[in-house]
Write an enzyme that holds these catalytic residues in place. Structure first.
Site, PDB file in Angstrom:
ATOM      1  N   TYR A 236      37.216  11.638  16.918  1.00 30.74           N
ATOM      2  CA  TYR A 236      37.953  12.137  18.076  1.00 30.74           C
ATOM      3  C   TYR A 236      38.659  13.453  17.753  1.00 30.74           C
ATOM      4  CZ  TYR A 236      37.691   8.104  21.261  1.00 30.74           C
ATOM      5  OH  TYR A 236      37.276   7.138  22.134  1.00 30.74           O
TER       6      TYR A 236
ATOM      7  N   LYS B  29      30.600   1.194   9.220  1.00 31.07           N
ATOM      8  CA  LYS B  29      29.151   1.367   9.190  1.00 31.07           C
ATOM      9  C   LYS B  29      28.831   1.899   7.792  1.00 31.07           C
ATOM     10  CE  LYS B  29      25.107   1.351  11.167  1.00 31.07           C
ATOM     11  NZ  LYS B  29      24.419   0.122  11.601  1.00 31.07           N
TER      12      LYS B  29
ATOM     13  N   ASP C 139      27.653  -2.855  14.264  1.00 31.72           N
ATOM     14  CA  ASP C 139      26.632  -3.443  15.149  1.00 31.72           C
ATOM     15  C   ASP C 139      26.715  -4.970  15.108  1.00 31.72           C
ATOM     16  OD1 ASP C 139      25.800  -3.299  12.499  1.00 31.72           O
ATOM     17  OD2 ASP C 139      23.733  -2.706  12.955  1.00 31.72           O
TER      18      ASP C 139
ATOM     19  N   ASP D  59      37.557   1.979  19.948  1.00 29.18           N
ATOM     20  CA  ASP D  59      37.453   2.252  21.393  1.00 29.18           C
ATOM     21  C   ASP D  59      36.401   1.324  22.005  1.00 29.18           C
ATOM     22  OD1 ASP D  59      37.724   3.622  23.879  1.00 29.18           O
ATOM     23  OD2 ASP D  59      35.907   4.747  23.415  1.00 29.18           O
TER      24      ASP D  59
ATOM     25  N   ASP E 117      36.981  -2.598  24.258  1.00 31.31           N
ATOM     26  CA  ASP E 117      36.501  -2.875  25.622  1.00 31.31           C
ATOM     27  C   ASP E 117      35.730  -4.191  25.639  1.00 31.31           C
ATOM     28  OD1 ASP E 117      37.523  -0.482  26.628  1.00 31.31           O
ATOM     29  OD2 ASP E 117      35.755  -0.106  27.860  1.00 31.31           O
TER      30      ASP E 117
HETATM   31  C1  IPM Z   1      40.973   4.365  25.618  1.00 35.47           C
HETATM   32  C2  IPM Z   1      40.225   5.362  26.466  1.00 35.47           C
HETATM   33  C3  IPM Z   1      40.407   6.747  25.880  1.00 35.47           C
HETATM   34  C4  IPM Z   1      39.885   6.739  24.455  1.00 35.47           C
HETATM   35  C5  IPM Z   1      39.752   7.859  26.715  1.00 35.47           C
HETATM   36  C6  IPM Z   1      40.261   7.877  28.139  1.00 35.47           C
HETATM   37  C7  IPM Z   1      39.923   9.213  26.070  1.00 35.47           C
HETATM   38  O1  IPM Z   1      38.886   5.005  26.548  1.00 35.47           O
HETATM   39  O2  IPM Z   1      42.206   4.514  25.489  1.00 35.47           O
HETATM   40  O3  IPM Z   1      40.343   3.447  25.109  1.00 35.47           O
HETATM   41  O4  IPM Z   1      38.673   6.865  24.227  1.00 35.47           O
HETATM   42  O5  IPM Z   1      40.701   6.621  23.544  1.00 35.47           O
HETATM   43 MG    MG Z   2      38.443   3.118  25.689  1.00 34.90          MG
END
Ligand code: IPM
Ligand code: MG
Length: 355
Positions: A143, A190, A222, A246, A250
């Protein structure tokens, strides 16, 4: 009675609705426990681009630095998808994380028993007792690595780079978090391909010697994704890099029923943190009063607990959320048969009344 300064960053999309929902609950908690929370609202993301031409105005950084903590909604939306990288809403978010030194991002995924029906994994065995903490490194890696684009546009690159110190400090947070939980850390990398991952694995292994009570294991990313889908209950704390965190957070949040339920905290060297739901700005449902404010409300509870030391107050907010769910109220994202559907505002009001 205690006094705290809170910077509010509503942001874009559903951000303003969910942040005002959390504020209603914070105000109710302040009243009940006799505290005073002083808010300063600032702009970041797309709304800041529209007003000031930049996603992260100096004023916003200053206000956040002068506050005891920051409560953030979400940023971004299709309106700003085609602007240059340095002007994207997301650049503002990365910028404030960096400016505040928030290198540790804690993302808990807990499946509340009331919401078992909302998990895509239907087997009781798979999801019962699901309680995972993803500890994501937040201010390093790809990032923030060097970004390049060939002048003729024929190639582009992003660098994944980690120093020993960056790995160590996030590792420490993970081990210390595990000490308060089930004492298991899975470090995700990884290392079969990436040099930065091999360093990551080495540093985590060294660090584990300082925490003899904690069991450390390693998993390739993975495989970790697959394991989260087939046997999520095996995880306690997952520690991983910025980009893997990240993605995996999710996934772990979806397993816990709805991304609309899950909070996060971002912390650095001092008590000041930034608290935000892990979901995005959901522009498609913005302004419709249907977004789930619970992730932001629980983020606010995390802020009280972790940055302000208000444990009883945080517990009370979480208990109020449970009570409202027990009574059968649901927002659209967690709706199931026989429950009563309510909007963003109503959900926040119900929770504040149960406090
Ligand atoms: C998160 C989001 C952010 C990230 C985006 C919006 C830049 O997906 O906080 O998980 O990737 O960190
Ligand atoms: Mg995110």
């Amino acid at each position: 009675m205690a006094e705290f300064k809170i910077a509010l960053i509503p942001g874009d999309g559903i951000g303003p609705e969910i942040v005002s929902g959390a504020k209603v609950v914070l105000d109710a908690a302040a009243k009940k426990f006799g505290h005073s929370f002083n808010y300063t609202q600032v702009d970041m993301g797309g709304c800041a681009i529209d007003k000031y031409g930049v996603p992260l105005p100096e004023e916003t950084i200053k206000t956040c630095m002068e506050s005891d903590s920051v409560l953030l909604g979400a940023v971004g939306g299709p309106k700003w998808d085609s602007v240059p990288a340095e002007k994207r809403p997301e650049t503002g978010l990365l910028g404030i994380r960096k400016a505040l030194g928030l290198y540790a991002n804690l993302r808990p995924s807990i499946l509340k028993p009331q919401l078992a029906a909302a998990s895509p994994l239907k087997s009781e065995k798979l999801v019962s007792g699901l309680d995972i903490m993803v500890v994501r490194e937040l201010t390093g890696g790809i990032y923030f690595g060097k970004k390049q684009r060939a002048e003729d546009g024929s190639w582009a690159s992003d660098e994944e780079k980690y120093s020993v110190e960056e790995i160590r400090r996030i590792g420490k947070i993970a081990f210390e978090t595990a000490m308060l939980r089930k004492k298991r850390v899975v470090s995700v990398d990884k290392a079969n391909v990436l040099e930065s991952s091999r360093l990551w694995r080495f540093v985590m292994t060294e660090l584990a010697k300082d925490y003899p009570e904690v069991t450390l294991s390693h998993m390739y990313v993975d495989n970790a994704a697959m394991q989260l889908a087939i046997n999520p209950a095996q995880f306690d704390v997952i520690v991983t890099s910025n980009i893997f965190g990240d993605i995996l957070s999710d996934l772990s949040s979806a397993i816990a029923g709805s991304i609309g339920m899950l909070p996060s905290s971002s912390l650095g060297e001092n008590k000041r943190g930034m608290y935000e739901p892990i979901h995005g700005s959901a522009p498609d449902i913005a302004g419709l009063d249907i977004a789930n404010p619970i992730a932001t409300i629980i983020s606010a509870a995390m802020m009280l607990r972790m940055s302000f030391g208000l444990i009883e107050e945080a517990d009370a907010i979480e208990a109020a959320v449970d009570k409202v769910l027990d009574e059968g109220y649901r927002t659209a994202d967690i709706m199931s048969e026989g429950m009563e559907k309510v909007g963003t505002k109503k959900m926040a009001e119900l929770i504040s009344e149960r406090l």
